[in-house]
Design an enzyme around this catalytic site. Structure first.
Site, mmCIF file in Angstrom:
data_model
loop_
_atom_site.group_PDB
_atom_site.id
_atom_site.type_symbol
_atom_site.label_atom_id
_atom_site.label_comp_id
_atom_site.label_asym_id
_atom_site.label_seq_id
_atom_site.Cartn_x
_atom_site.Cartn_y
_atom_site.Cartn_z
ATOM 1 N N GLY A 1 0.801 -1.234 0.000
ATOM 2 C CA GLY A 1 0.000 0.000 0.000
ATOM 3 C C GLY A 1 0.827 1.273 0.000
ATOM 4 O O GLY A 1 0.276 2.368 -0.201
ATOM 5 N N TYR B 1 11.231 -13.376 -11.368
ATOM 6 C CA TYR B 1 9.981 -12.635 -11.122
ATOM 7 C C TYR B 1 8.821 -13.329 -11.835
ATOM 8 O O TYR B 1 7.737 -13.509 -11.273
ATOM 9 C CB TYR B 1 10.199 -11.224 -11.656
ATOM 10 C CG TYR B 1 9.024 -10.271 -11.598
ATOM 11 C CD1 TYR B 1 8.727 -9.588 -10.417
ATOM 12 C CD2 TYR B 1 8.264 -9.999 -12.727
ATOM 13 C CE1 TYR B 1 7.685 -8.662 -10.376
ATOM 14 C CE2 TYR B 1 7.228 -9.087 -12.700
ATOM 15 C CZ TYR B 1 6.937 -8.425 -11.512
ATOM 16 O OH TYR B 1 5.902 -7.509 -11.481
ATOM 17 N N PRO C 1 -1.477 -6.200 -15.085
ATOM 18 C CA PRO C 1 -1.260 -4.870 -15.653
ATOM 19 C C PRO C 1 -0.110 -4.858 -16.661
ATOM 20 O O PRO C 1 0.823 -5.664 -16.570
ATOM 21 C CB PRO C 1 -0.884 -3.998 -14.446
ATOM 22 C CG PRO C 1 -1.099 -4.844 -13.238
ATOM 23 C CD PRO C 1 -1.013 -6.268 -13.683
ATOM 24 N N CYS C 2 -0.173 -3.938 -17.614
ATOM 25 C CA CYS C 2 0.989 -3.651 -18.469
ATOM 26 C C CYS C 2 1.939 -2.768 -17.659
ATOM 27 O O CYS C 2 1.761 -2.614 -16.443
ATOM 28 C CB CYS C 2 0.532 -2.967 -19.763
ATOM 29 S SG CYS C 2 -0.382 -1.436 -19.493
ATOM 30 N N HIS D 1 12.121 1.267 -13.238
ATOM 31 C CA HIS D 1 11.630 1.000 -14.579
ATOM 32 C C HIS D 1 11.986 2.194 -15.472
ATOM 33 O O HIS D 1 12.468 3.219 -15.004
ATOM 34 C CB HIS D 1 10.109 0.795 -14.562
ATOM 35 C CG HIS D 1 9.692 -0.508 -13.973
ATOM 36 N ND1 HIS D 1 9.240 -0.638 -12.678
ATOM 37 C CD2 HIS D 1 9.660 -1.757 -14.507
ATOM 38 C CE1 HIS D 1 8.941 -1.906 -12.440
ATOM 39 N NE2 HIS D 1 9.200 -2.608 -13.527
ATOM 40 N N ASP E 1 18.076 -4.377 -24.346
ATOM 41 C CA ASP E 1 16.729 -3.934 -24.724
ATOM 42 C C ASP E 1 15.646 -4.709 -23.972
ATOM 43 O O ASP E 1 14.498 -4.298 -23.932
ATOM 44 C CB ASP E 1 16.489 -4.189 -26.224
ATOM 45 C CG ASP E 1 16.860 -2.990 -27.082
ATOM 46 O OD1 ASP E 1 17.005 -1.874 -26.525
ATOM 47 O OD2 ASP E 1 16.999 -3.170 -28.303
#
Ligand code: NAP
Ligand code: GDP
Length: 322
Positions: free
Chosen positions: A13, A140, A167-168, A183, A278
């Site tokens: 959270g 992951y 989710p994306c 990210h 990449d």
């Protein structure tokens, strides 16, 4: 779903997605819902006793399980074992403790990056287990895939409604901006912020890692939060559901860099470090299932969401996770 007062515990959270859910909930409080947002200071979810004490304290009827070891491509590449073990432990502790405490619904979080590397596009919810994940983030990915396996087990053996969303890529306020863990969006945002800290001039160089060619779908954290809350309240199936922007909203990493340059009004030039990885070329996901429930849901346009996130970062730099 059970009637009466719902006590909704949100693990993770204090993170990117958790904070966005908290913001949206605060704008739409319902008298029959009590929301509790917890972070790693409240309980170590890698530890079963600590997880049990948390459930004993709050007695949740519902759980949104976001807590995870999360990181960008480069953090995953160097820590695959940690991503596997920490996430395996957290997921098993949360799901099993929820079951032992008779929690009626759990919504856990997978990701579009856990799908098979060699696949057909667009990816859909039926394809999670159809082949090995990309080697960069196998730890992951396998830990996340096992949430879906466990959810099916809890349904089959105990009749539980424990489900998951996919989710994306996500970004927004409260992201992790730390250079070695972030990210791409927060990573590049941090970089640009630091480059122009002592002057926004034409001689400055903004280095983007990799070729800039990979494709990604990005969802603004506030949009994802609205969809998460809808899943908790309305989506009653164990089958996972992809929460992504439309396929037409997919962008290249170069377009991400250019959107950030625009939002910062950066005067220098972009350089691509093609010696850096990449990762997956693309992971284009279909949101057809989501659209079958919510055909009119409006996603925040990418440029607008980037601008809002940059504004938040500039206003909150000192408190941000840097
Ligand atoms: P985040 O900002 O890094 O937040 C991670 C959360 O997990 C934090 O609240 C953290 O608590 C908590 N946590 C970590 N280790 C813990 C532990 N041992 N015990 C208890 N809590 C622990 O991550 P996020 O981006 O919001 O991710 C939320 C969920 O979305 C994750 O399940 C992730 O896999 C998924 N997801 C993320 C993306 C993305 O692009 N970010 C994309 C797809 C799916 P503290 O901060 O208090 O330490
Ligand atoms: P992914 O979507 O799971 O691959 O995770 P990321 O958000 O970490 O990376 C997305 C893409 O952005 C990859 O193609 C990276 O090579 C590229 N990228 C460019 N610059 C950066 C950067 O500074 N940090 C990160 N994490 N990725 C970057």
């Amino acid at each position: 779903m059970s009637g009466g007062q719902k006590i909704i515990l949100v693990t993770g959270g204090t993170g990117l997605v958790g904070n966005a859910i908290r913001d949206i909930v605060d704008e739409d409080l319902r008298p029959d819902e009590k929301w509790i947002f917890i972070g790693s200071k409240d309980a170590d979810l890698c530890n079963k006793q600590s997880t049990e004490a948390l459930f004993e304290k709050y007695k949740p009827t519902h759980v949104i399980h976001l807590a995870a070891m999360v990181g960008g491509l480069f953090h995953n590449m160097s820590h695959n074992l940690d991503f596997l073990r920490k996430n395996l432990h957290m997921n098993d502790n949360v799901l099993q403790t929820a079951h032992e405490n008779n929690v009626s619904k759990v919504v856990s979080c997978l990701s579009t990056c856990i799908f098979p590397d060699k696949t057909t596009y667009p990816i859909d919810e039926t394809m999670i287990h159809n082949g090995p994940p990309h080697p960069s983030n196998y730890g992951y990915s396998y830990a996340k895939r096992l949430i879906d396996v466990a959810n099916r087990g809890y349904a089959q053996q105990h009749g539980r409604l424990y489900t998951s969303v996919i989710p994306c890529n996500v970004f927004g306020p409260h992201d992790n901006f730390h250079p070695s863990a972030s990210h791409v969006v927060p990573g590049l945002m941090r970089k640009l912020h630091d480059i122009i800290a002592d002057g926004n001039t034409e001689d400055k160089v903004f280095t983007v890692l990799g070729s800039g060619k990979p494709l990604r779908q990005f969802i603004y954290s506030r949009d994802l939060a609205k969809l998460f809350i809808w899943v908790l309240r309305e989506y009653d199936s164990v089958e996972p559901i992809i929460l992504s922007v439309d396929e037409s909203q997919e962008v290249t990493i170069s377009e991400v860099a250019e959107a950030l340059v625009k939002a910062f009004d950066f005067k220098g030039k972009i350089v691509y470090d093609t010696s850096a990885a990449d990762g997956q070329y693309k992971k284009t996901a279909s949101n057809a299932k989501l659209r079958s429930y919510l055909p009119d849901f409006k996603f925040t346009p990418f440029d607008q969401a980037i601008k809002k996130t940059v504004e938040w970062y500039q206003d909150n730099y000192d408190q941000a996770r840097n």
